[in-house]
Structure formats: structure tokens, C-alpha cells
Motif scaffolding. Structure first.
Motif, PDB file in Angstrom:
ATOM      1  N   ALA A   1       0.853  -1.192   0.000  1.00  0.00           N
ATOM      2  CA  ALA A   1       0.000   0.000   0.000  1.00  0.00           C
ATOM      3  C   ALA A   1       0.883   1.234   0.000  1.00  0.00           C
ATOM      4  O   ALA A   1       1.975   1.236   0.576  1.00  0.00           O
ATOM      5  CB  ALA A   1      -0.933   0.022   1.213  1.00  0.00           C
ATOM      6  N   GLY A   2       0.413   2.276  -0.663  1.00  0.00           N
ATOM      7  CA  GLY A   2       1.111   3.547  -0.620  1.00  0.00           C
ATOM      8  C   GLY A   2       1.059   4.135   0.777  1.00  0.00           C
ATOM      9  O   GLY A   2       0.140   3.850   1.556  1.00  0.00           O
ATOM     10  N   VAL A   3       2.054   4.965   1.090  1.00  0.00           N
ATOM     11  CA  VAL A   3       2.113   5.600   2.402  1.00  0.00           C
ATOM     12  C   VAL A   3       1.852   7.090   2.236  1.00  0.00           C
ATOM     13  O   VAL A   3       2.654   7.812   1.658  1.00  0.00           O
ATOM     14  CB  VAL A   3       3.476   5.389   3.082  1.00  0.00           C
ATOM     15  N   GLY A   4       0.684   7.535   2.718  1.00  0.00           N
ATOM     16  CA  GLY A   4       0.351   8.955   2.730  1.00  0.00           C
ATOM     17  C   GLY A   4       0.233   9.387   4.184  1.00  0.00           C
ATOM     18  O   GLY A   4       1.207   9.732   4.834  1.00  0.00           O
ATOM     19  N   THR A   5      -0.986   9.326   4.721  1.00  0.00           N
ATOM     20  CA  THR A   5      -1.127   9.497   6.167  1.00  0.00           C
ATOM     21  C   THR A   5      -0.600   8.267   6.893  1.00  0.00           C
ATOM     22  O   THR A   5      -0.284   8.324   8.077  1.00  0.00           O
ATOM     23  CB  THR A   5      -2.597   9.702   6.573  1.00  0.00           C
ATOM     24  N   GLY A   6      -0.534   7.146   6.180  1.00  0.00           N
ATOM     25  CA  GLY A   6      -0.077   5.896   6.776  1.00  0.00           C
ATOM     26  C   GLY A   6      -1.174   5.035   7.333  1.00  0.00           C
ATOM     27  O   GLY A   6      -0.924   3.917   7.794  1.00  0.00           O
ATOM     28  N   GLY A   7      -2.414   5.511   7.284  1.00  0.00           N
ATOM     29  CA  GLY A   7      -3.506   4.773   7.890  1.00  0.00           C
ATOM     30  C   GLY A   7      -3.769   3.416   7.262  1.00  0.00           C
ATOM     31  O   GLY A   7      -3.979   2.424   7.972  1.00  0.00           O
ATOM     32  N   THR A   8      -3.757   3.348   5.946  1.00  0.00           N
ATOM     33  CA  THR A   8      -4.079   2.099   5.257  1.00  0.00           C
ATOM     34  C   THR A   8      -3.029   1.033   5.519  1.00  0.00           C
ATOM     35  O   THR A   8      -3.338  -0.085   5.927  1.00  0.00           O
ATOM     36  CB  THR A   8      -4.217   2.344   3.744  1.00  0.00           C
TER      37      THR A   8
ATOM     38  N   GLY B   1       5.506  -0.820   2.021  1.00  0.00           N
ATOM     39  CA  GLY B   1       5.000   0.510   1.717  1.00  0.00           C
ATOM     40  C   GLY B   1       5.535   0.974   0.377  1.00  0.00           C
ATOM     41  O   GLY B   1       6.698   0.720   0.032  1.00  0.00           O
ATOM     42  N   ALA B   2       4.706   1.652  -0.396  1.00  0.00           N
ATOM     43  CA  ALA B   2       5.120   2.231  -1.673  1.00  0.00           C
ATOM     44  C   ALA B   2       5.183   3.745  -1.508  1.00  0.00           C
ATOM     45  O   ALA B   2       4.268   4.345  -0.937  1.00  0.00           O
ATOM     46  CB  ALA B   2       4.138   1.857  -2.785  1.00  0.00           C
ATOM     47  N   ASP B   3       6.258   4.354  -2.033  1.00  0.00           N
ATOM     48  CA  ASP B   3       6.510   5.758  -1.721  1.00  0.00           C
ATOM     49  C   ASP B   3       7.180   6.446  -2.900  1.00  0.00           C
ATOM     50  O   ASP B   3       8.034   5.854  -3.564  1.00  0.00           O
ATOM     51  CB  ASP B   3       7.432   5.819  -0.495  1.00  0.00           C
ATOM     52  N   PRO B   4       6.828   7.710  -3.193  1.00  0.00           N
ATOM     53  CA  PRO B   4       7.579   8.460  -4.208  1.00  0.00           C
ATOM     54  C   PRO B   4       9.050   8.554  -3.822  1.00  0.00           C
ATOM     55  O   PRO B   4       9.381   8.710  -2.640  1.00  0.00           O
ATOM     56  CB  PRO B   4       6.912   9.839  -4.189  1.00  0.00           C
ATOM     57  N   GLU B   5       9.945   8.470  -4.803  1.00  0.00           N
ATOM     58  CA  GLU B   5      11.365   8.374  -4.476  1.00  0.00           C
ATOM     59  C   GLU B   5      11.921   9.619  -3.781  1.00  0.00           C
ATOM     60  O   GLU B   5      12.943   9.533  -3.096  1.00  0.00           O
ATOM     61  CB  GLU B   5      12.187   8.088  -5.732  1.00  0.00           C
ATOM     62  N   HIS B   6      11.270  10.770  -3.923  1.00  0.00           N
ATOM     63  CA  HIS B   6      11.746  11.966  -3.243  1.00  0.00           C
ATOM     64  C   HIS B   6      11.085  12.171  -1.882  1.00  0.00           C
ATOM     65  O   HIS B   6      11.457  13.086  -1.150  1.00  0.00           O
ATOM     66  CB  HIS B   6      11.543  13.200  -4.133  1.00  0.00           C
ATOM     67  N   SER B   7      10.116  11.332  -1.532  1.00  0.00           N
ATOM     68  CA  SER B   7       9.463  11.435  -0.230  1.00  0.00           C
ATOM     69  C   SER B   7      10.423  11.006   0.875  1.00  0.00           C
ATOM     70  O   SER B   7      11.242  10.095   0.697  1.00  0.00           O
ATOM     71  CB  SER B   7       8.216  10.550  -0.218  1.00  0.00           C
ATOM     72  N   VAL B   8      10.284  11.623   2.040  1.00  0.00           N
ATOM     73  CA  VAL B   8      11.189  11.293   3.136  1.00  0.00           C
ATOM     74  C   VAL B   8      10.888   9.925   3.752  1.00  0.00           C
ATOM     75  O   VAL B   8      11.752   9.348   4.418  1.00  0.00           O
ATOM     76  CB  VAL B   8      11.163  12.376   4.239  1.00  0.00           C
ATOM     77  N   TYR B   9       9.682   9.375   3.547  1.00  0.00           N
ATOM     78  CA  TYR B   9       9.374   8.065   4.104  1.00  0.00           C
ATOM     79  C   TYR B   9      10.378   7.010   3.638  1.00  0.00           C
ATOM     80  O   TYR B   9      10.765   6.122   4.399  1.00  0.00           O
ATOM     81  CB  TYR B   9       7.970   7.606   3.694  1.00  0.00           C
TER      82      TYR B   9
END
Length: 463
Positions: A183-190, A210-218
């Protein structure tokens, strides 16, 4: 239900739209990756996975007394949670004010207004502490108007919704055979809620990715802007303290896969054309991570990936060839020559010059580019990796060097007086004719690859 109101006539008839939230199917990617199933969250009434959290947060606030009958709901969102809240608010008689960043697609803001929500648009590229930040504006609106702030980022009802519904649905639908959850990580809820349930029920056997945009800090990125909406964690360079959402439980996630904008967008477009699934780019991010996972997993792996929303909310972006070409993304076979064909191989991208630099500091970098973008230099960023969204001006380094030689500029002077407006942008993949039309009489333009500055060209180089 009132005694004089007939019950729904059958199991597929709902008492209200809220009863239709959840229960989404799994769909196999039969052509692209037969071991991968998508959890079709775009089939929720509001078109996204956020319907689940929206309903759970409102019901929790009703039970606690935080949200009185007929009260005002306020939320800061990239759009989807706002749409979910709008549906709940309409059905249960609440007013709703939604604060969205200015990069939110026009389709989402139109949908919010169609449901009767008040939409407040605020700059997205500001530090967390800035009064104009989405969450700060939402807090202020809630305080000033006596509203209830849903606060999906820190509200425990957000991950709890997925622990109670999304996770159990997936376990039941796969008959417990799921091996990997993505699942993608936005708020992280899912990823936190559903992931925690699946790990628990499987005795720790299910691996959560978790799936994340490569420039995201996650995923360890530099925090600079990316073009995929509703996912990841942007960090403004002036942010004093980078606070992550409490809805994101990092201990649940075994691995975070970083996916670039290009791979995310092209994967979403591929899903539409090869699987008949019109999805948002954050779904492209999640599916791209799942495809990588499938390639390195055992033959008996069963991978479930949450696809959070529909591509109908992004027709003006990821499915608009003109939008993509202007940002330097490929859209398929080019009908004729492209800007890349005309300008040839590009040198290394020009590093950004910080707006606070002195003349001497600006000239100390001996990069050969005569024109340099002005914008932040982020720790950990690859050299020259500057998003178009963060360019604040242009510095003619060749002219500045001439002024220093002539004695009319001193090394200790700030560069402020020598910075001009940002140049127009030309995508590396668009046609020279389209690029010439946009350049007009301007002397130069930035060449853009995947939404980032790759170099510059002078008027006339396009023929």
C-alpha cells in the motif's frame, strides 16, 4: 430504522450510501502480473480508499461527543479524504470545510464543491510551521468557527478503520493465502491498519511493503516535490521539525519501496490500457512496487496491493499527454522529432543556486552552465536534482562573472539584485514546434525531464 420504513429488499440493497463503503473486490492483474491482485478501493462511493477512514472518524467523533448534530467538519487533505467526508457529511447532516493544497487536481476540487463542501485552497510548498500550510489553515478554521477537526494524520480512527475492515476483507478474499501486502504511504492509515491486522492474523507470515515516491522522506528521499498526488511526505527545506503522522505506524512496515514519478505515471497508464483499470498515479506507485516485489518473490507468492483511487480525478494530469509532455515525460511513440532530438545529449543538470547565496558563492561552483536556476539545495539531493516547483528565479552566471570582473559586483554582495524571473519550461519529450510556441520571444528556457530541471537552451536552438 423507523418501524414504518420498509427494510432494504435484499442483501445487495443498502439503507444509505454509507453502507456501501468497503467490501471492495480483489481483481487479478491477469495480463500484467497474474500473482498480483489489486484491492479495488476506487469502487467506494466517493471513489477512494479514504471513504473508510472518513466514515470511521466521523462515527468515532459522534460517539465521543466531539462532533455535535449539525456541526461543522473541517479537514486538511489532498482531496480524497475530503470527498469521503463530504459524502458522510451530506448523509448525516453536517457542514464541511475542506482545505486543499494548490497542487490538488481540478477534478477533485470540483467534486468537493459538487457535494456542497466549502473548499479553501492554500499553497502546498510551504513549511509545516507556516500559517498557510494545509494543516495549519485547517486547525485555524476549526478553531475560529467552532468546528471539529477530523485530522486524519493523527486521528487513531484512521488506521483503526483499516484494521477493522480492509485487513479482514483481504484475508477472507484470499482465504488466508496472501503472502505480501502493498500500500502507498500517505497518512499511513491504510498500510498501518490493514498491515497490522494481516501480520497478526497470519502469525507474522504476511510481509508488509509501503510504496513511496522516491523523493518522499518516508523512503529516505530528500523531501523535494514530486508529481504524484495523495501519497508520500514532502518536506519544505525551511521546515524546522519534520513531524510524521501518528497514523503511520512504522513498525508495521517491513520495507518501503521508492518509486519515481515516471514509473508511477507510466504504470498507471499501462493499467488503463492493458488491464482496463483507470487509476490514479498513487495506484501506479503501489502497483509498480508490487511488480518489483513479484519479480523477486517465490512462484507461490500472492501479492495484494491497494489501489486507492480512480484516474477520473486526474484526467487533466496523468492522462493528459500535453501536461506530461510539458514536464518532460514520455507518452508513447513520438509522431516526429522531439526537443531531445534537436538539442542532443545534455550535460549534467545545473546545480541550484540558493536564494541566500552571495555573488562569490554563486561563482565558486564551476559548472559550465551560463544560466542557473535559483532554488533550494537539499541535503542528500543528487546534484542538479531540482524540481520545477521549487525554482524561484534565474541567475545568469556568465553576466555575473562579467560584472565582478568589471568591478560593478563584489563577491560579498547578495545575488538578490541579479536574480530574474524563472524561465519558461520546455519538456524534453515534446515537439520543437510546441516548445517554440511556448517560448515565444523569450531568450531562453529550462529544459525539463520528469518535472526536474535538466538544462537550458537559448531561443533559436529549436530551429
Amino acid at each position: 430504522m423507523a418501524a414504518d420504513v420498509p427494510a432494504p429488499p435484499g442483501p445487495d440493497a443498502f439503507d444509505s450510501v454509507l453502507d456501501a463503503i468497503g467490501g471492495t473486490p480483489l481483481i487479478r492483474l491477469a495480463r500484467i502480473a497474474p500473482r498480483v491482485y489489486v484491492k479495488a478501493e476506487f469502487l467506494n462511493p466517493g471513489g477512494s480508499v479514504k471513504d473508510r477512514a472518513a466514515l470511521a472518524m466521523v462515527l468515532d467523533a459522534e460517539r465521543s461527543g466531539a462532533l455535535p448534530p449539525g456541526g461543522l467538519i473541517v479537514e486538511g487533505t489532498s482531496g480524497n479524504t475530503g470527498i469521503g467526508l463530504a459524502i458522510v457529511a451530506a448523509q448525516r447532516g453536517y457542514r464541511l470545510t475542506v482545505v486543499v493544497p494548490d497542487k490538488t487536481s481540478s477534478e477533485k476540487t470540483a467534486i468537493l464543491r459538487a457535494y456542497g463542501a466549502e473548499v479553501v485552497v492554500t499553497p502546498g510548498a510551504v513549511p509545516q510551521e507556516d500559517p498557510e500550510h494545509v494543516r495549519q489553515v485547517a486547525r485555524r478554521v476549526a478553531a475560529d468557527r467552532g468546528g471539529w477537526l477530523a485530522d486524519q494524520y493523527d486521528n487513531p480512527a484512521n488506521p483503526a478503520a483499516h484494521r477493522a475492515t480492509t485487513g479482514p476483507e483481504i484475508w477472507r478474499q484470499t482465504h488466508g493465502r496472501i503472502t505480501h501486502f502493498v500500500a502507498g504511504v500517505g497518512t499511513g492509515g491504510t498500510v498501518s491498519g490493514a498491515g497490522a491486522y494481516l501480520k497478526e492474523v497470519s502469525g507474522g507470515r504476511v510481509r508488509v511493503v509501503g510504496a513511496d515516491p522516491e523523493h518522499s522522506v518516508y523512503s529516505g528521499g530528500d523531501g523535494s516535490p514530486y508529481l504524484v498526488e495523495s501519497i508520500g511526505h514532502y518536506r519544505h527545506p525551511d521546515t524546522a521539525e519534520d513531524v510524521w503522522p501518528r497514523s503511520y505506524h512504522r513498525g508495521v512496515v517491513d520495507h518501503v519501496e521508492a518509486i519515481g514519478d515516471r514509473e508511477s505515471i507510466l504504470t498507471a497508464r499501462r493499467l488503463a490500457r492493458e488491464e482496463g483499470l483507470l487509476l490514479g498515479a498513487s495506484a501506479g506507485t503501489a502497483v509498480a512496487a508490487a511488480l518489483r516485489l513479484a519479480a523477486r518473490s517465490a512462484p507461490d507468492a500472492l501479492i495484494v496491493v491497494v489501489v486507492p483511487d480512480s484516474g477520473r480525478s486526474y484526467l487533466s494530469k496523468y492522462y493528459d499527454d500535453g501536461w506530461l509532455l510539458r514536464l518532460g515525460f514520455p507518452v508513447g511513440h513520438a509522431a516526429g522529432p522531439t526537443v531531445a532530438d534537436v538539442v542532443g545529449p545534455l550535460p549534467a543538470p545545473p546545480p541550484a543556486v540558493p536564494a541566500t547565496a552571495s555573488v562569490g558563492e554563486a561563482l565558486a561552483d564551476r559548472h559550465p552552465a551560463a544560466l542557473r536556476p535559483v532554488g533550494p539545495r537539499r541535503p542528500g539531493s543528487p546534484p542538479g536534482s531540482l524540481s520545477v516547483a521549487e525554482v524561484t528565479g534565474t541567475l545568469d552566471v556568465a553576466e555575473l562573472r562579467r560584472l565582478v570582473t568589471a568591478g560593478t559586483a563584489r563577491p560579498a554582495d547578495p545575488i538578490t539584485a541579479h536574480v530574474t524571473d524563472p524561465l519558461p519550461t520546455i519538456g524534453i519529450t515534446e515537439s520543437p514546434a510546441a516548445a517554440r510556441a511556448r517560448l515565444g520571444t523569450r531568450e531562453a528556457a529550462w529544459i525539463v525531464v520528469d518535472g526536474r530541471i535538466a538544462g537550458s537552451l537559448r531561443n533559436g536552438q529549436l530551429g
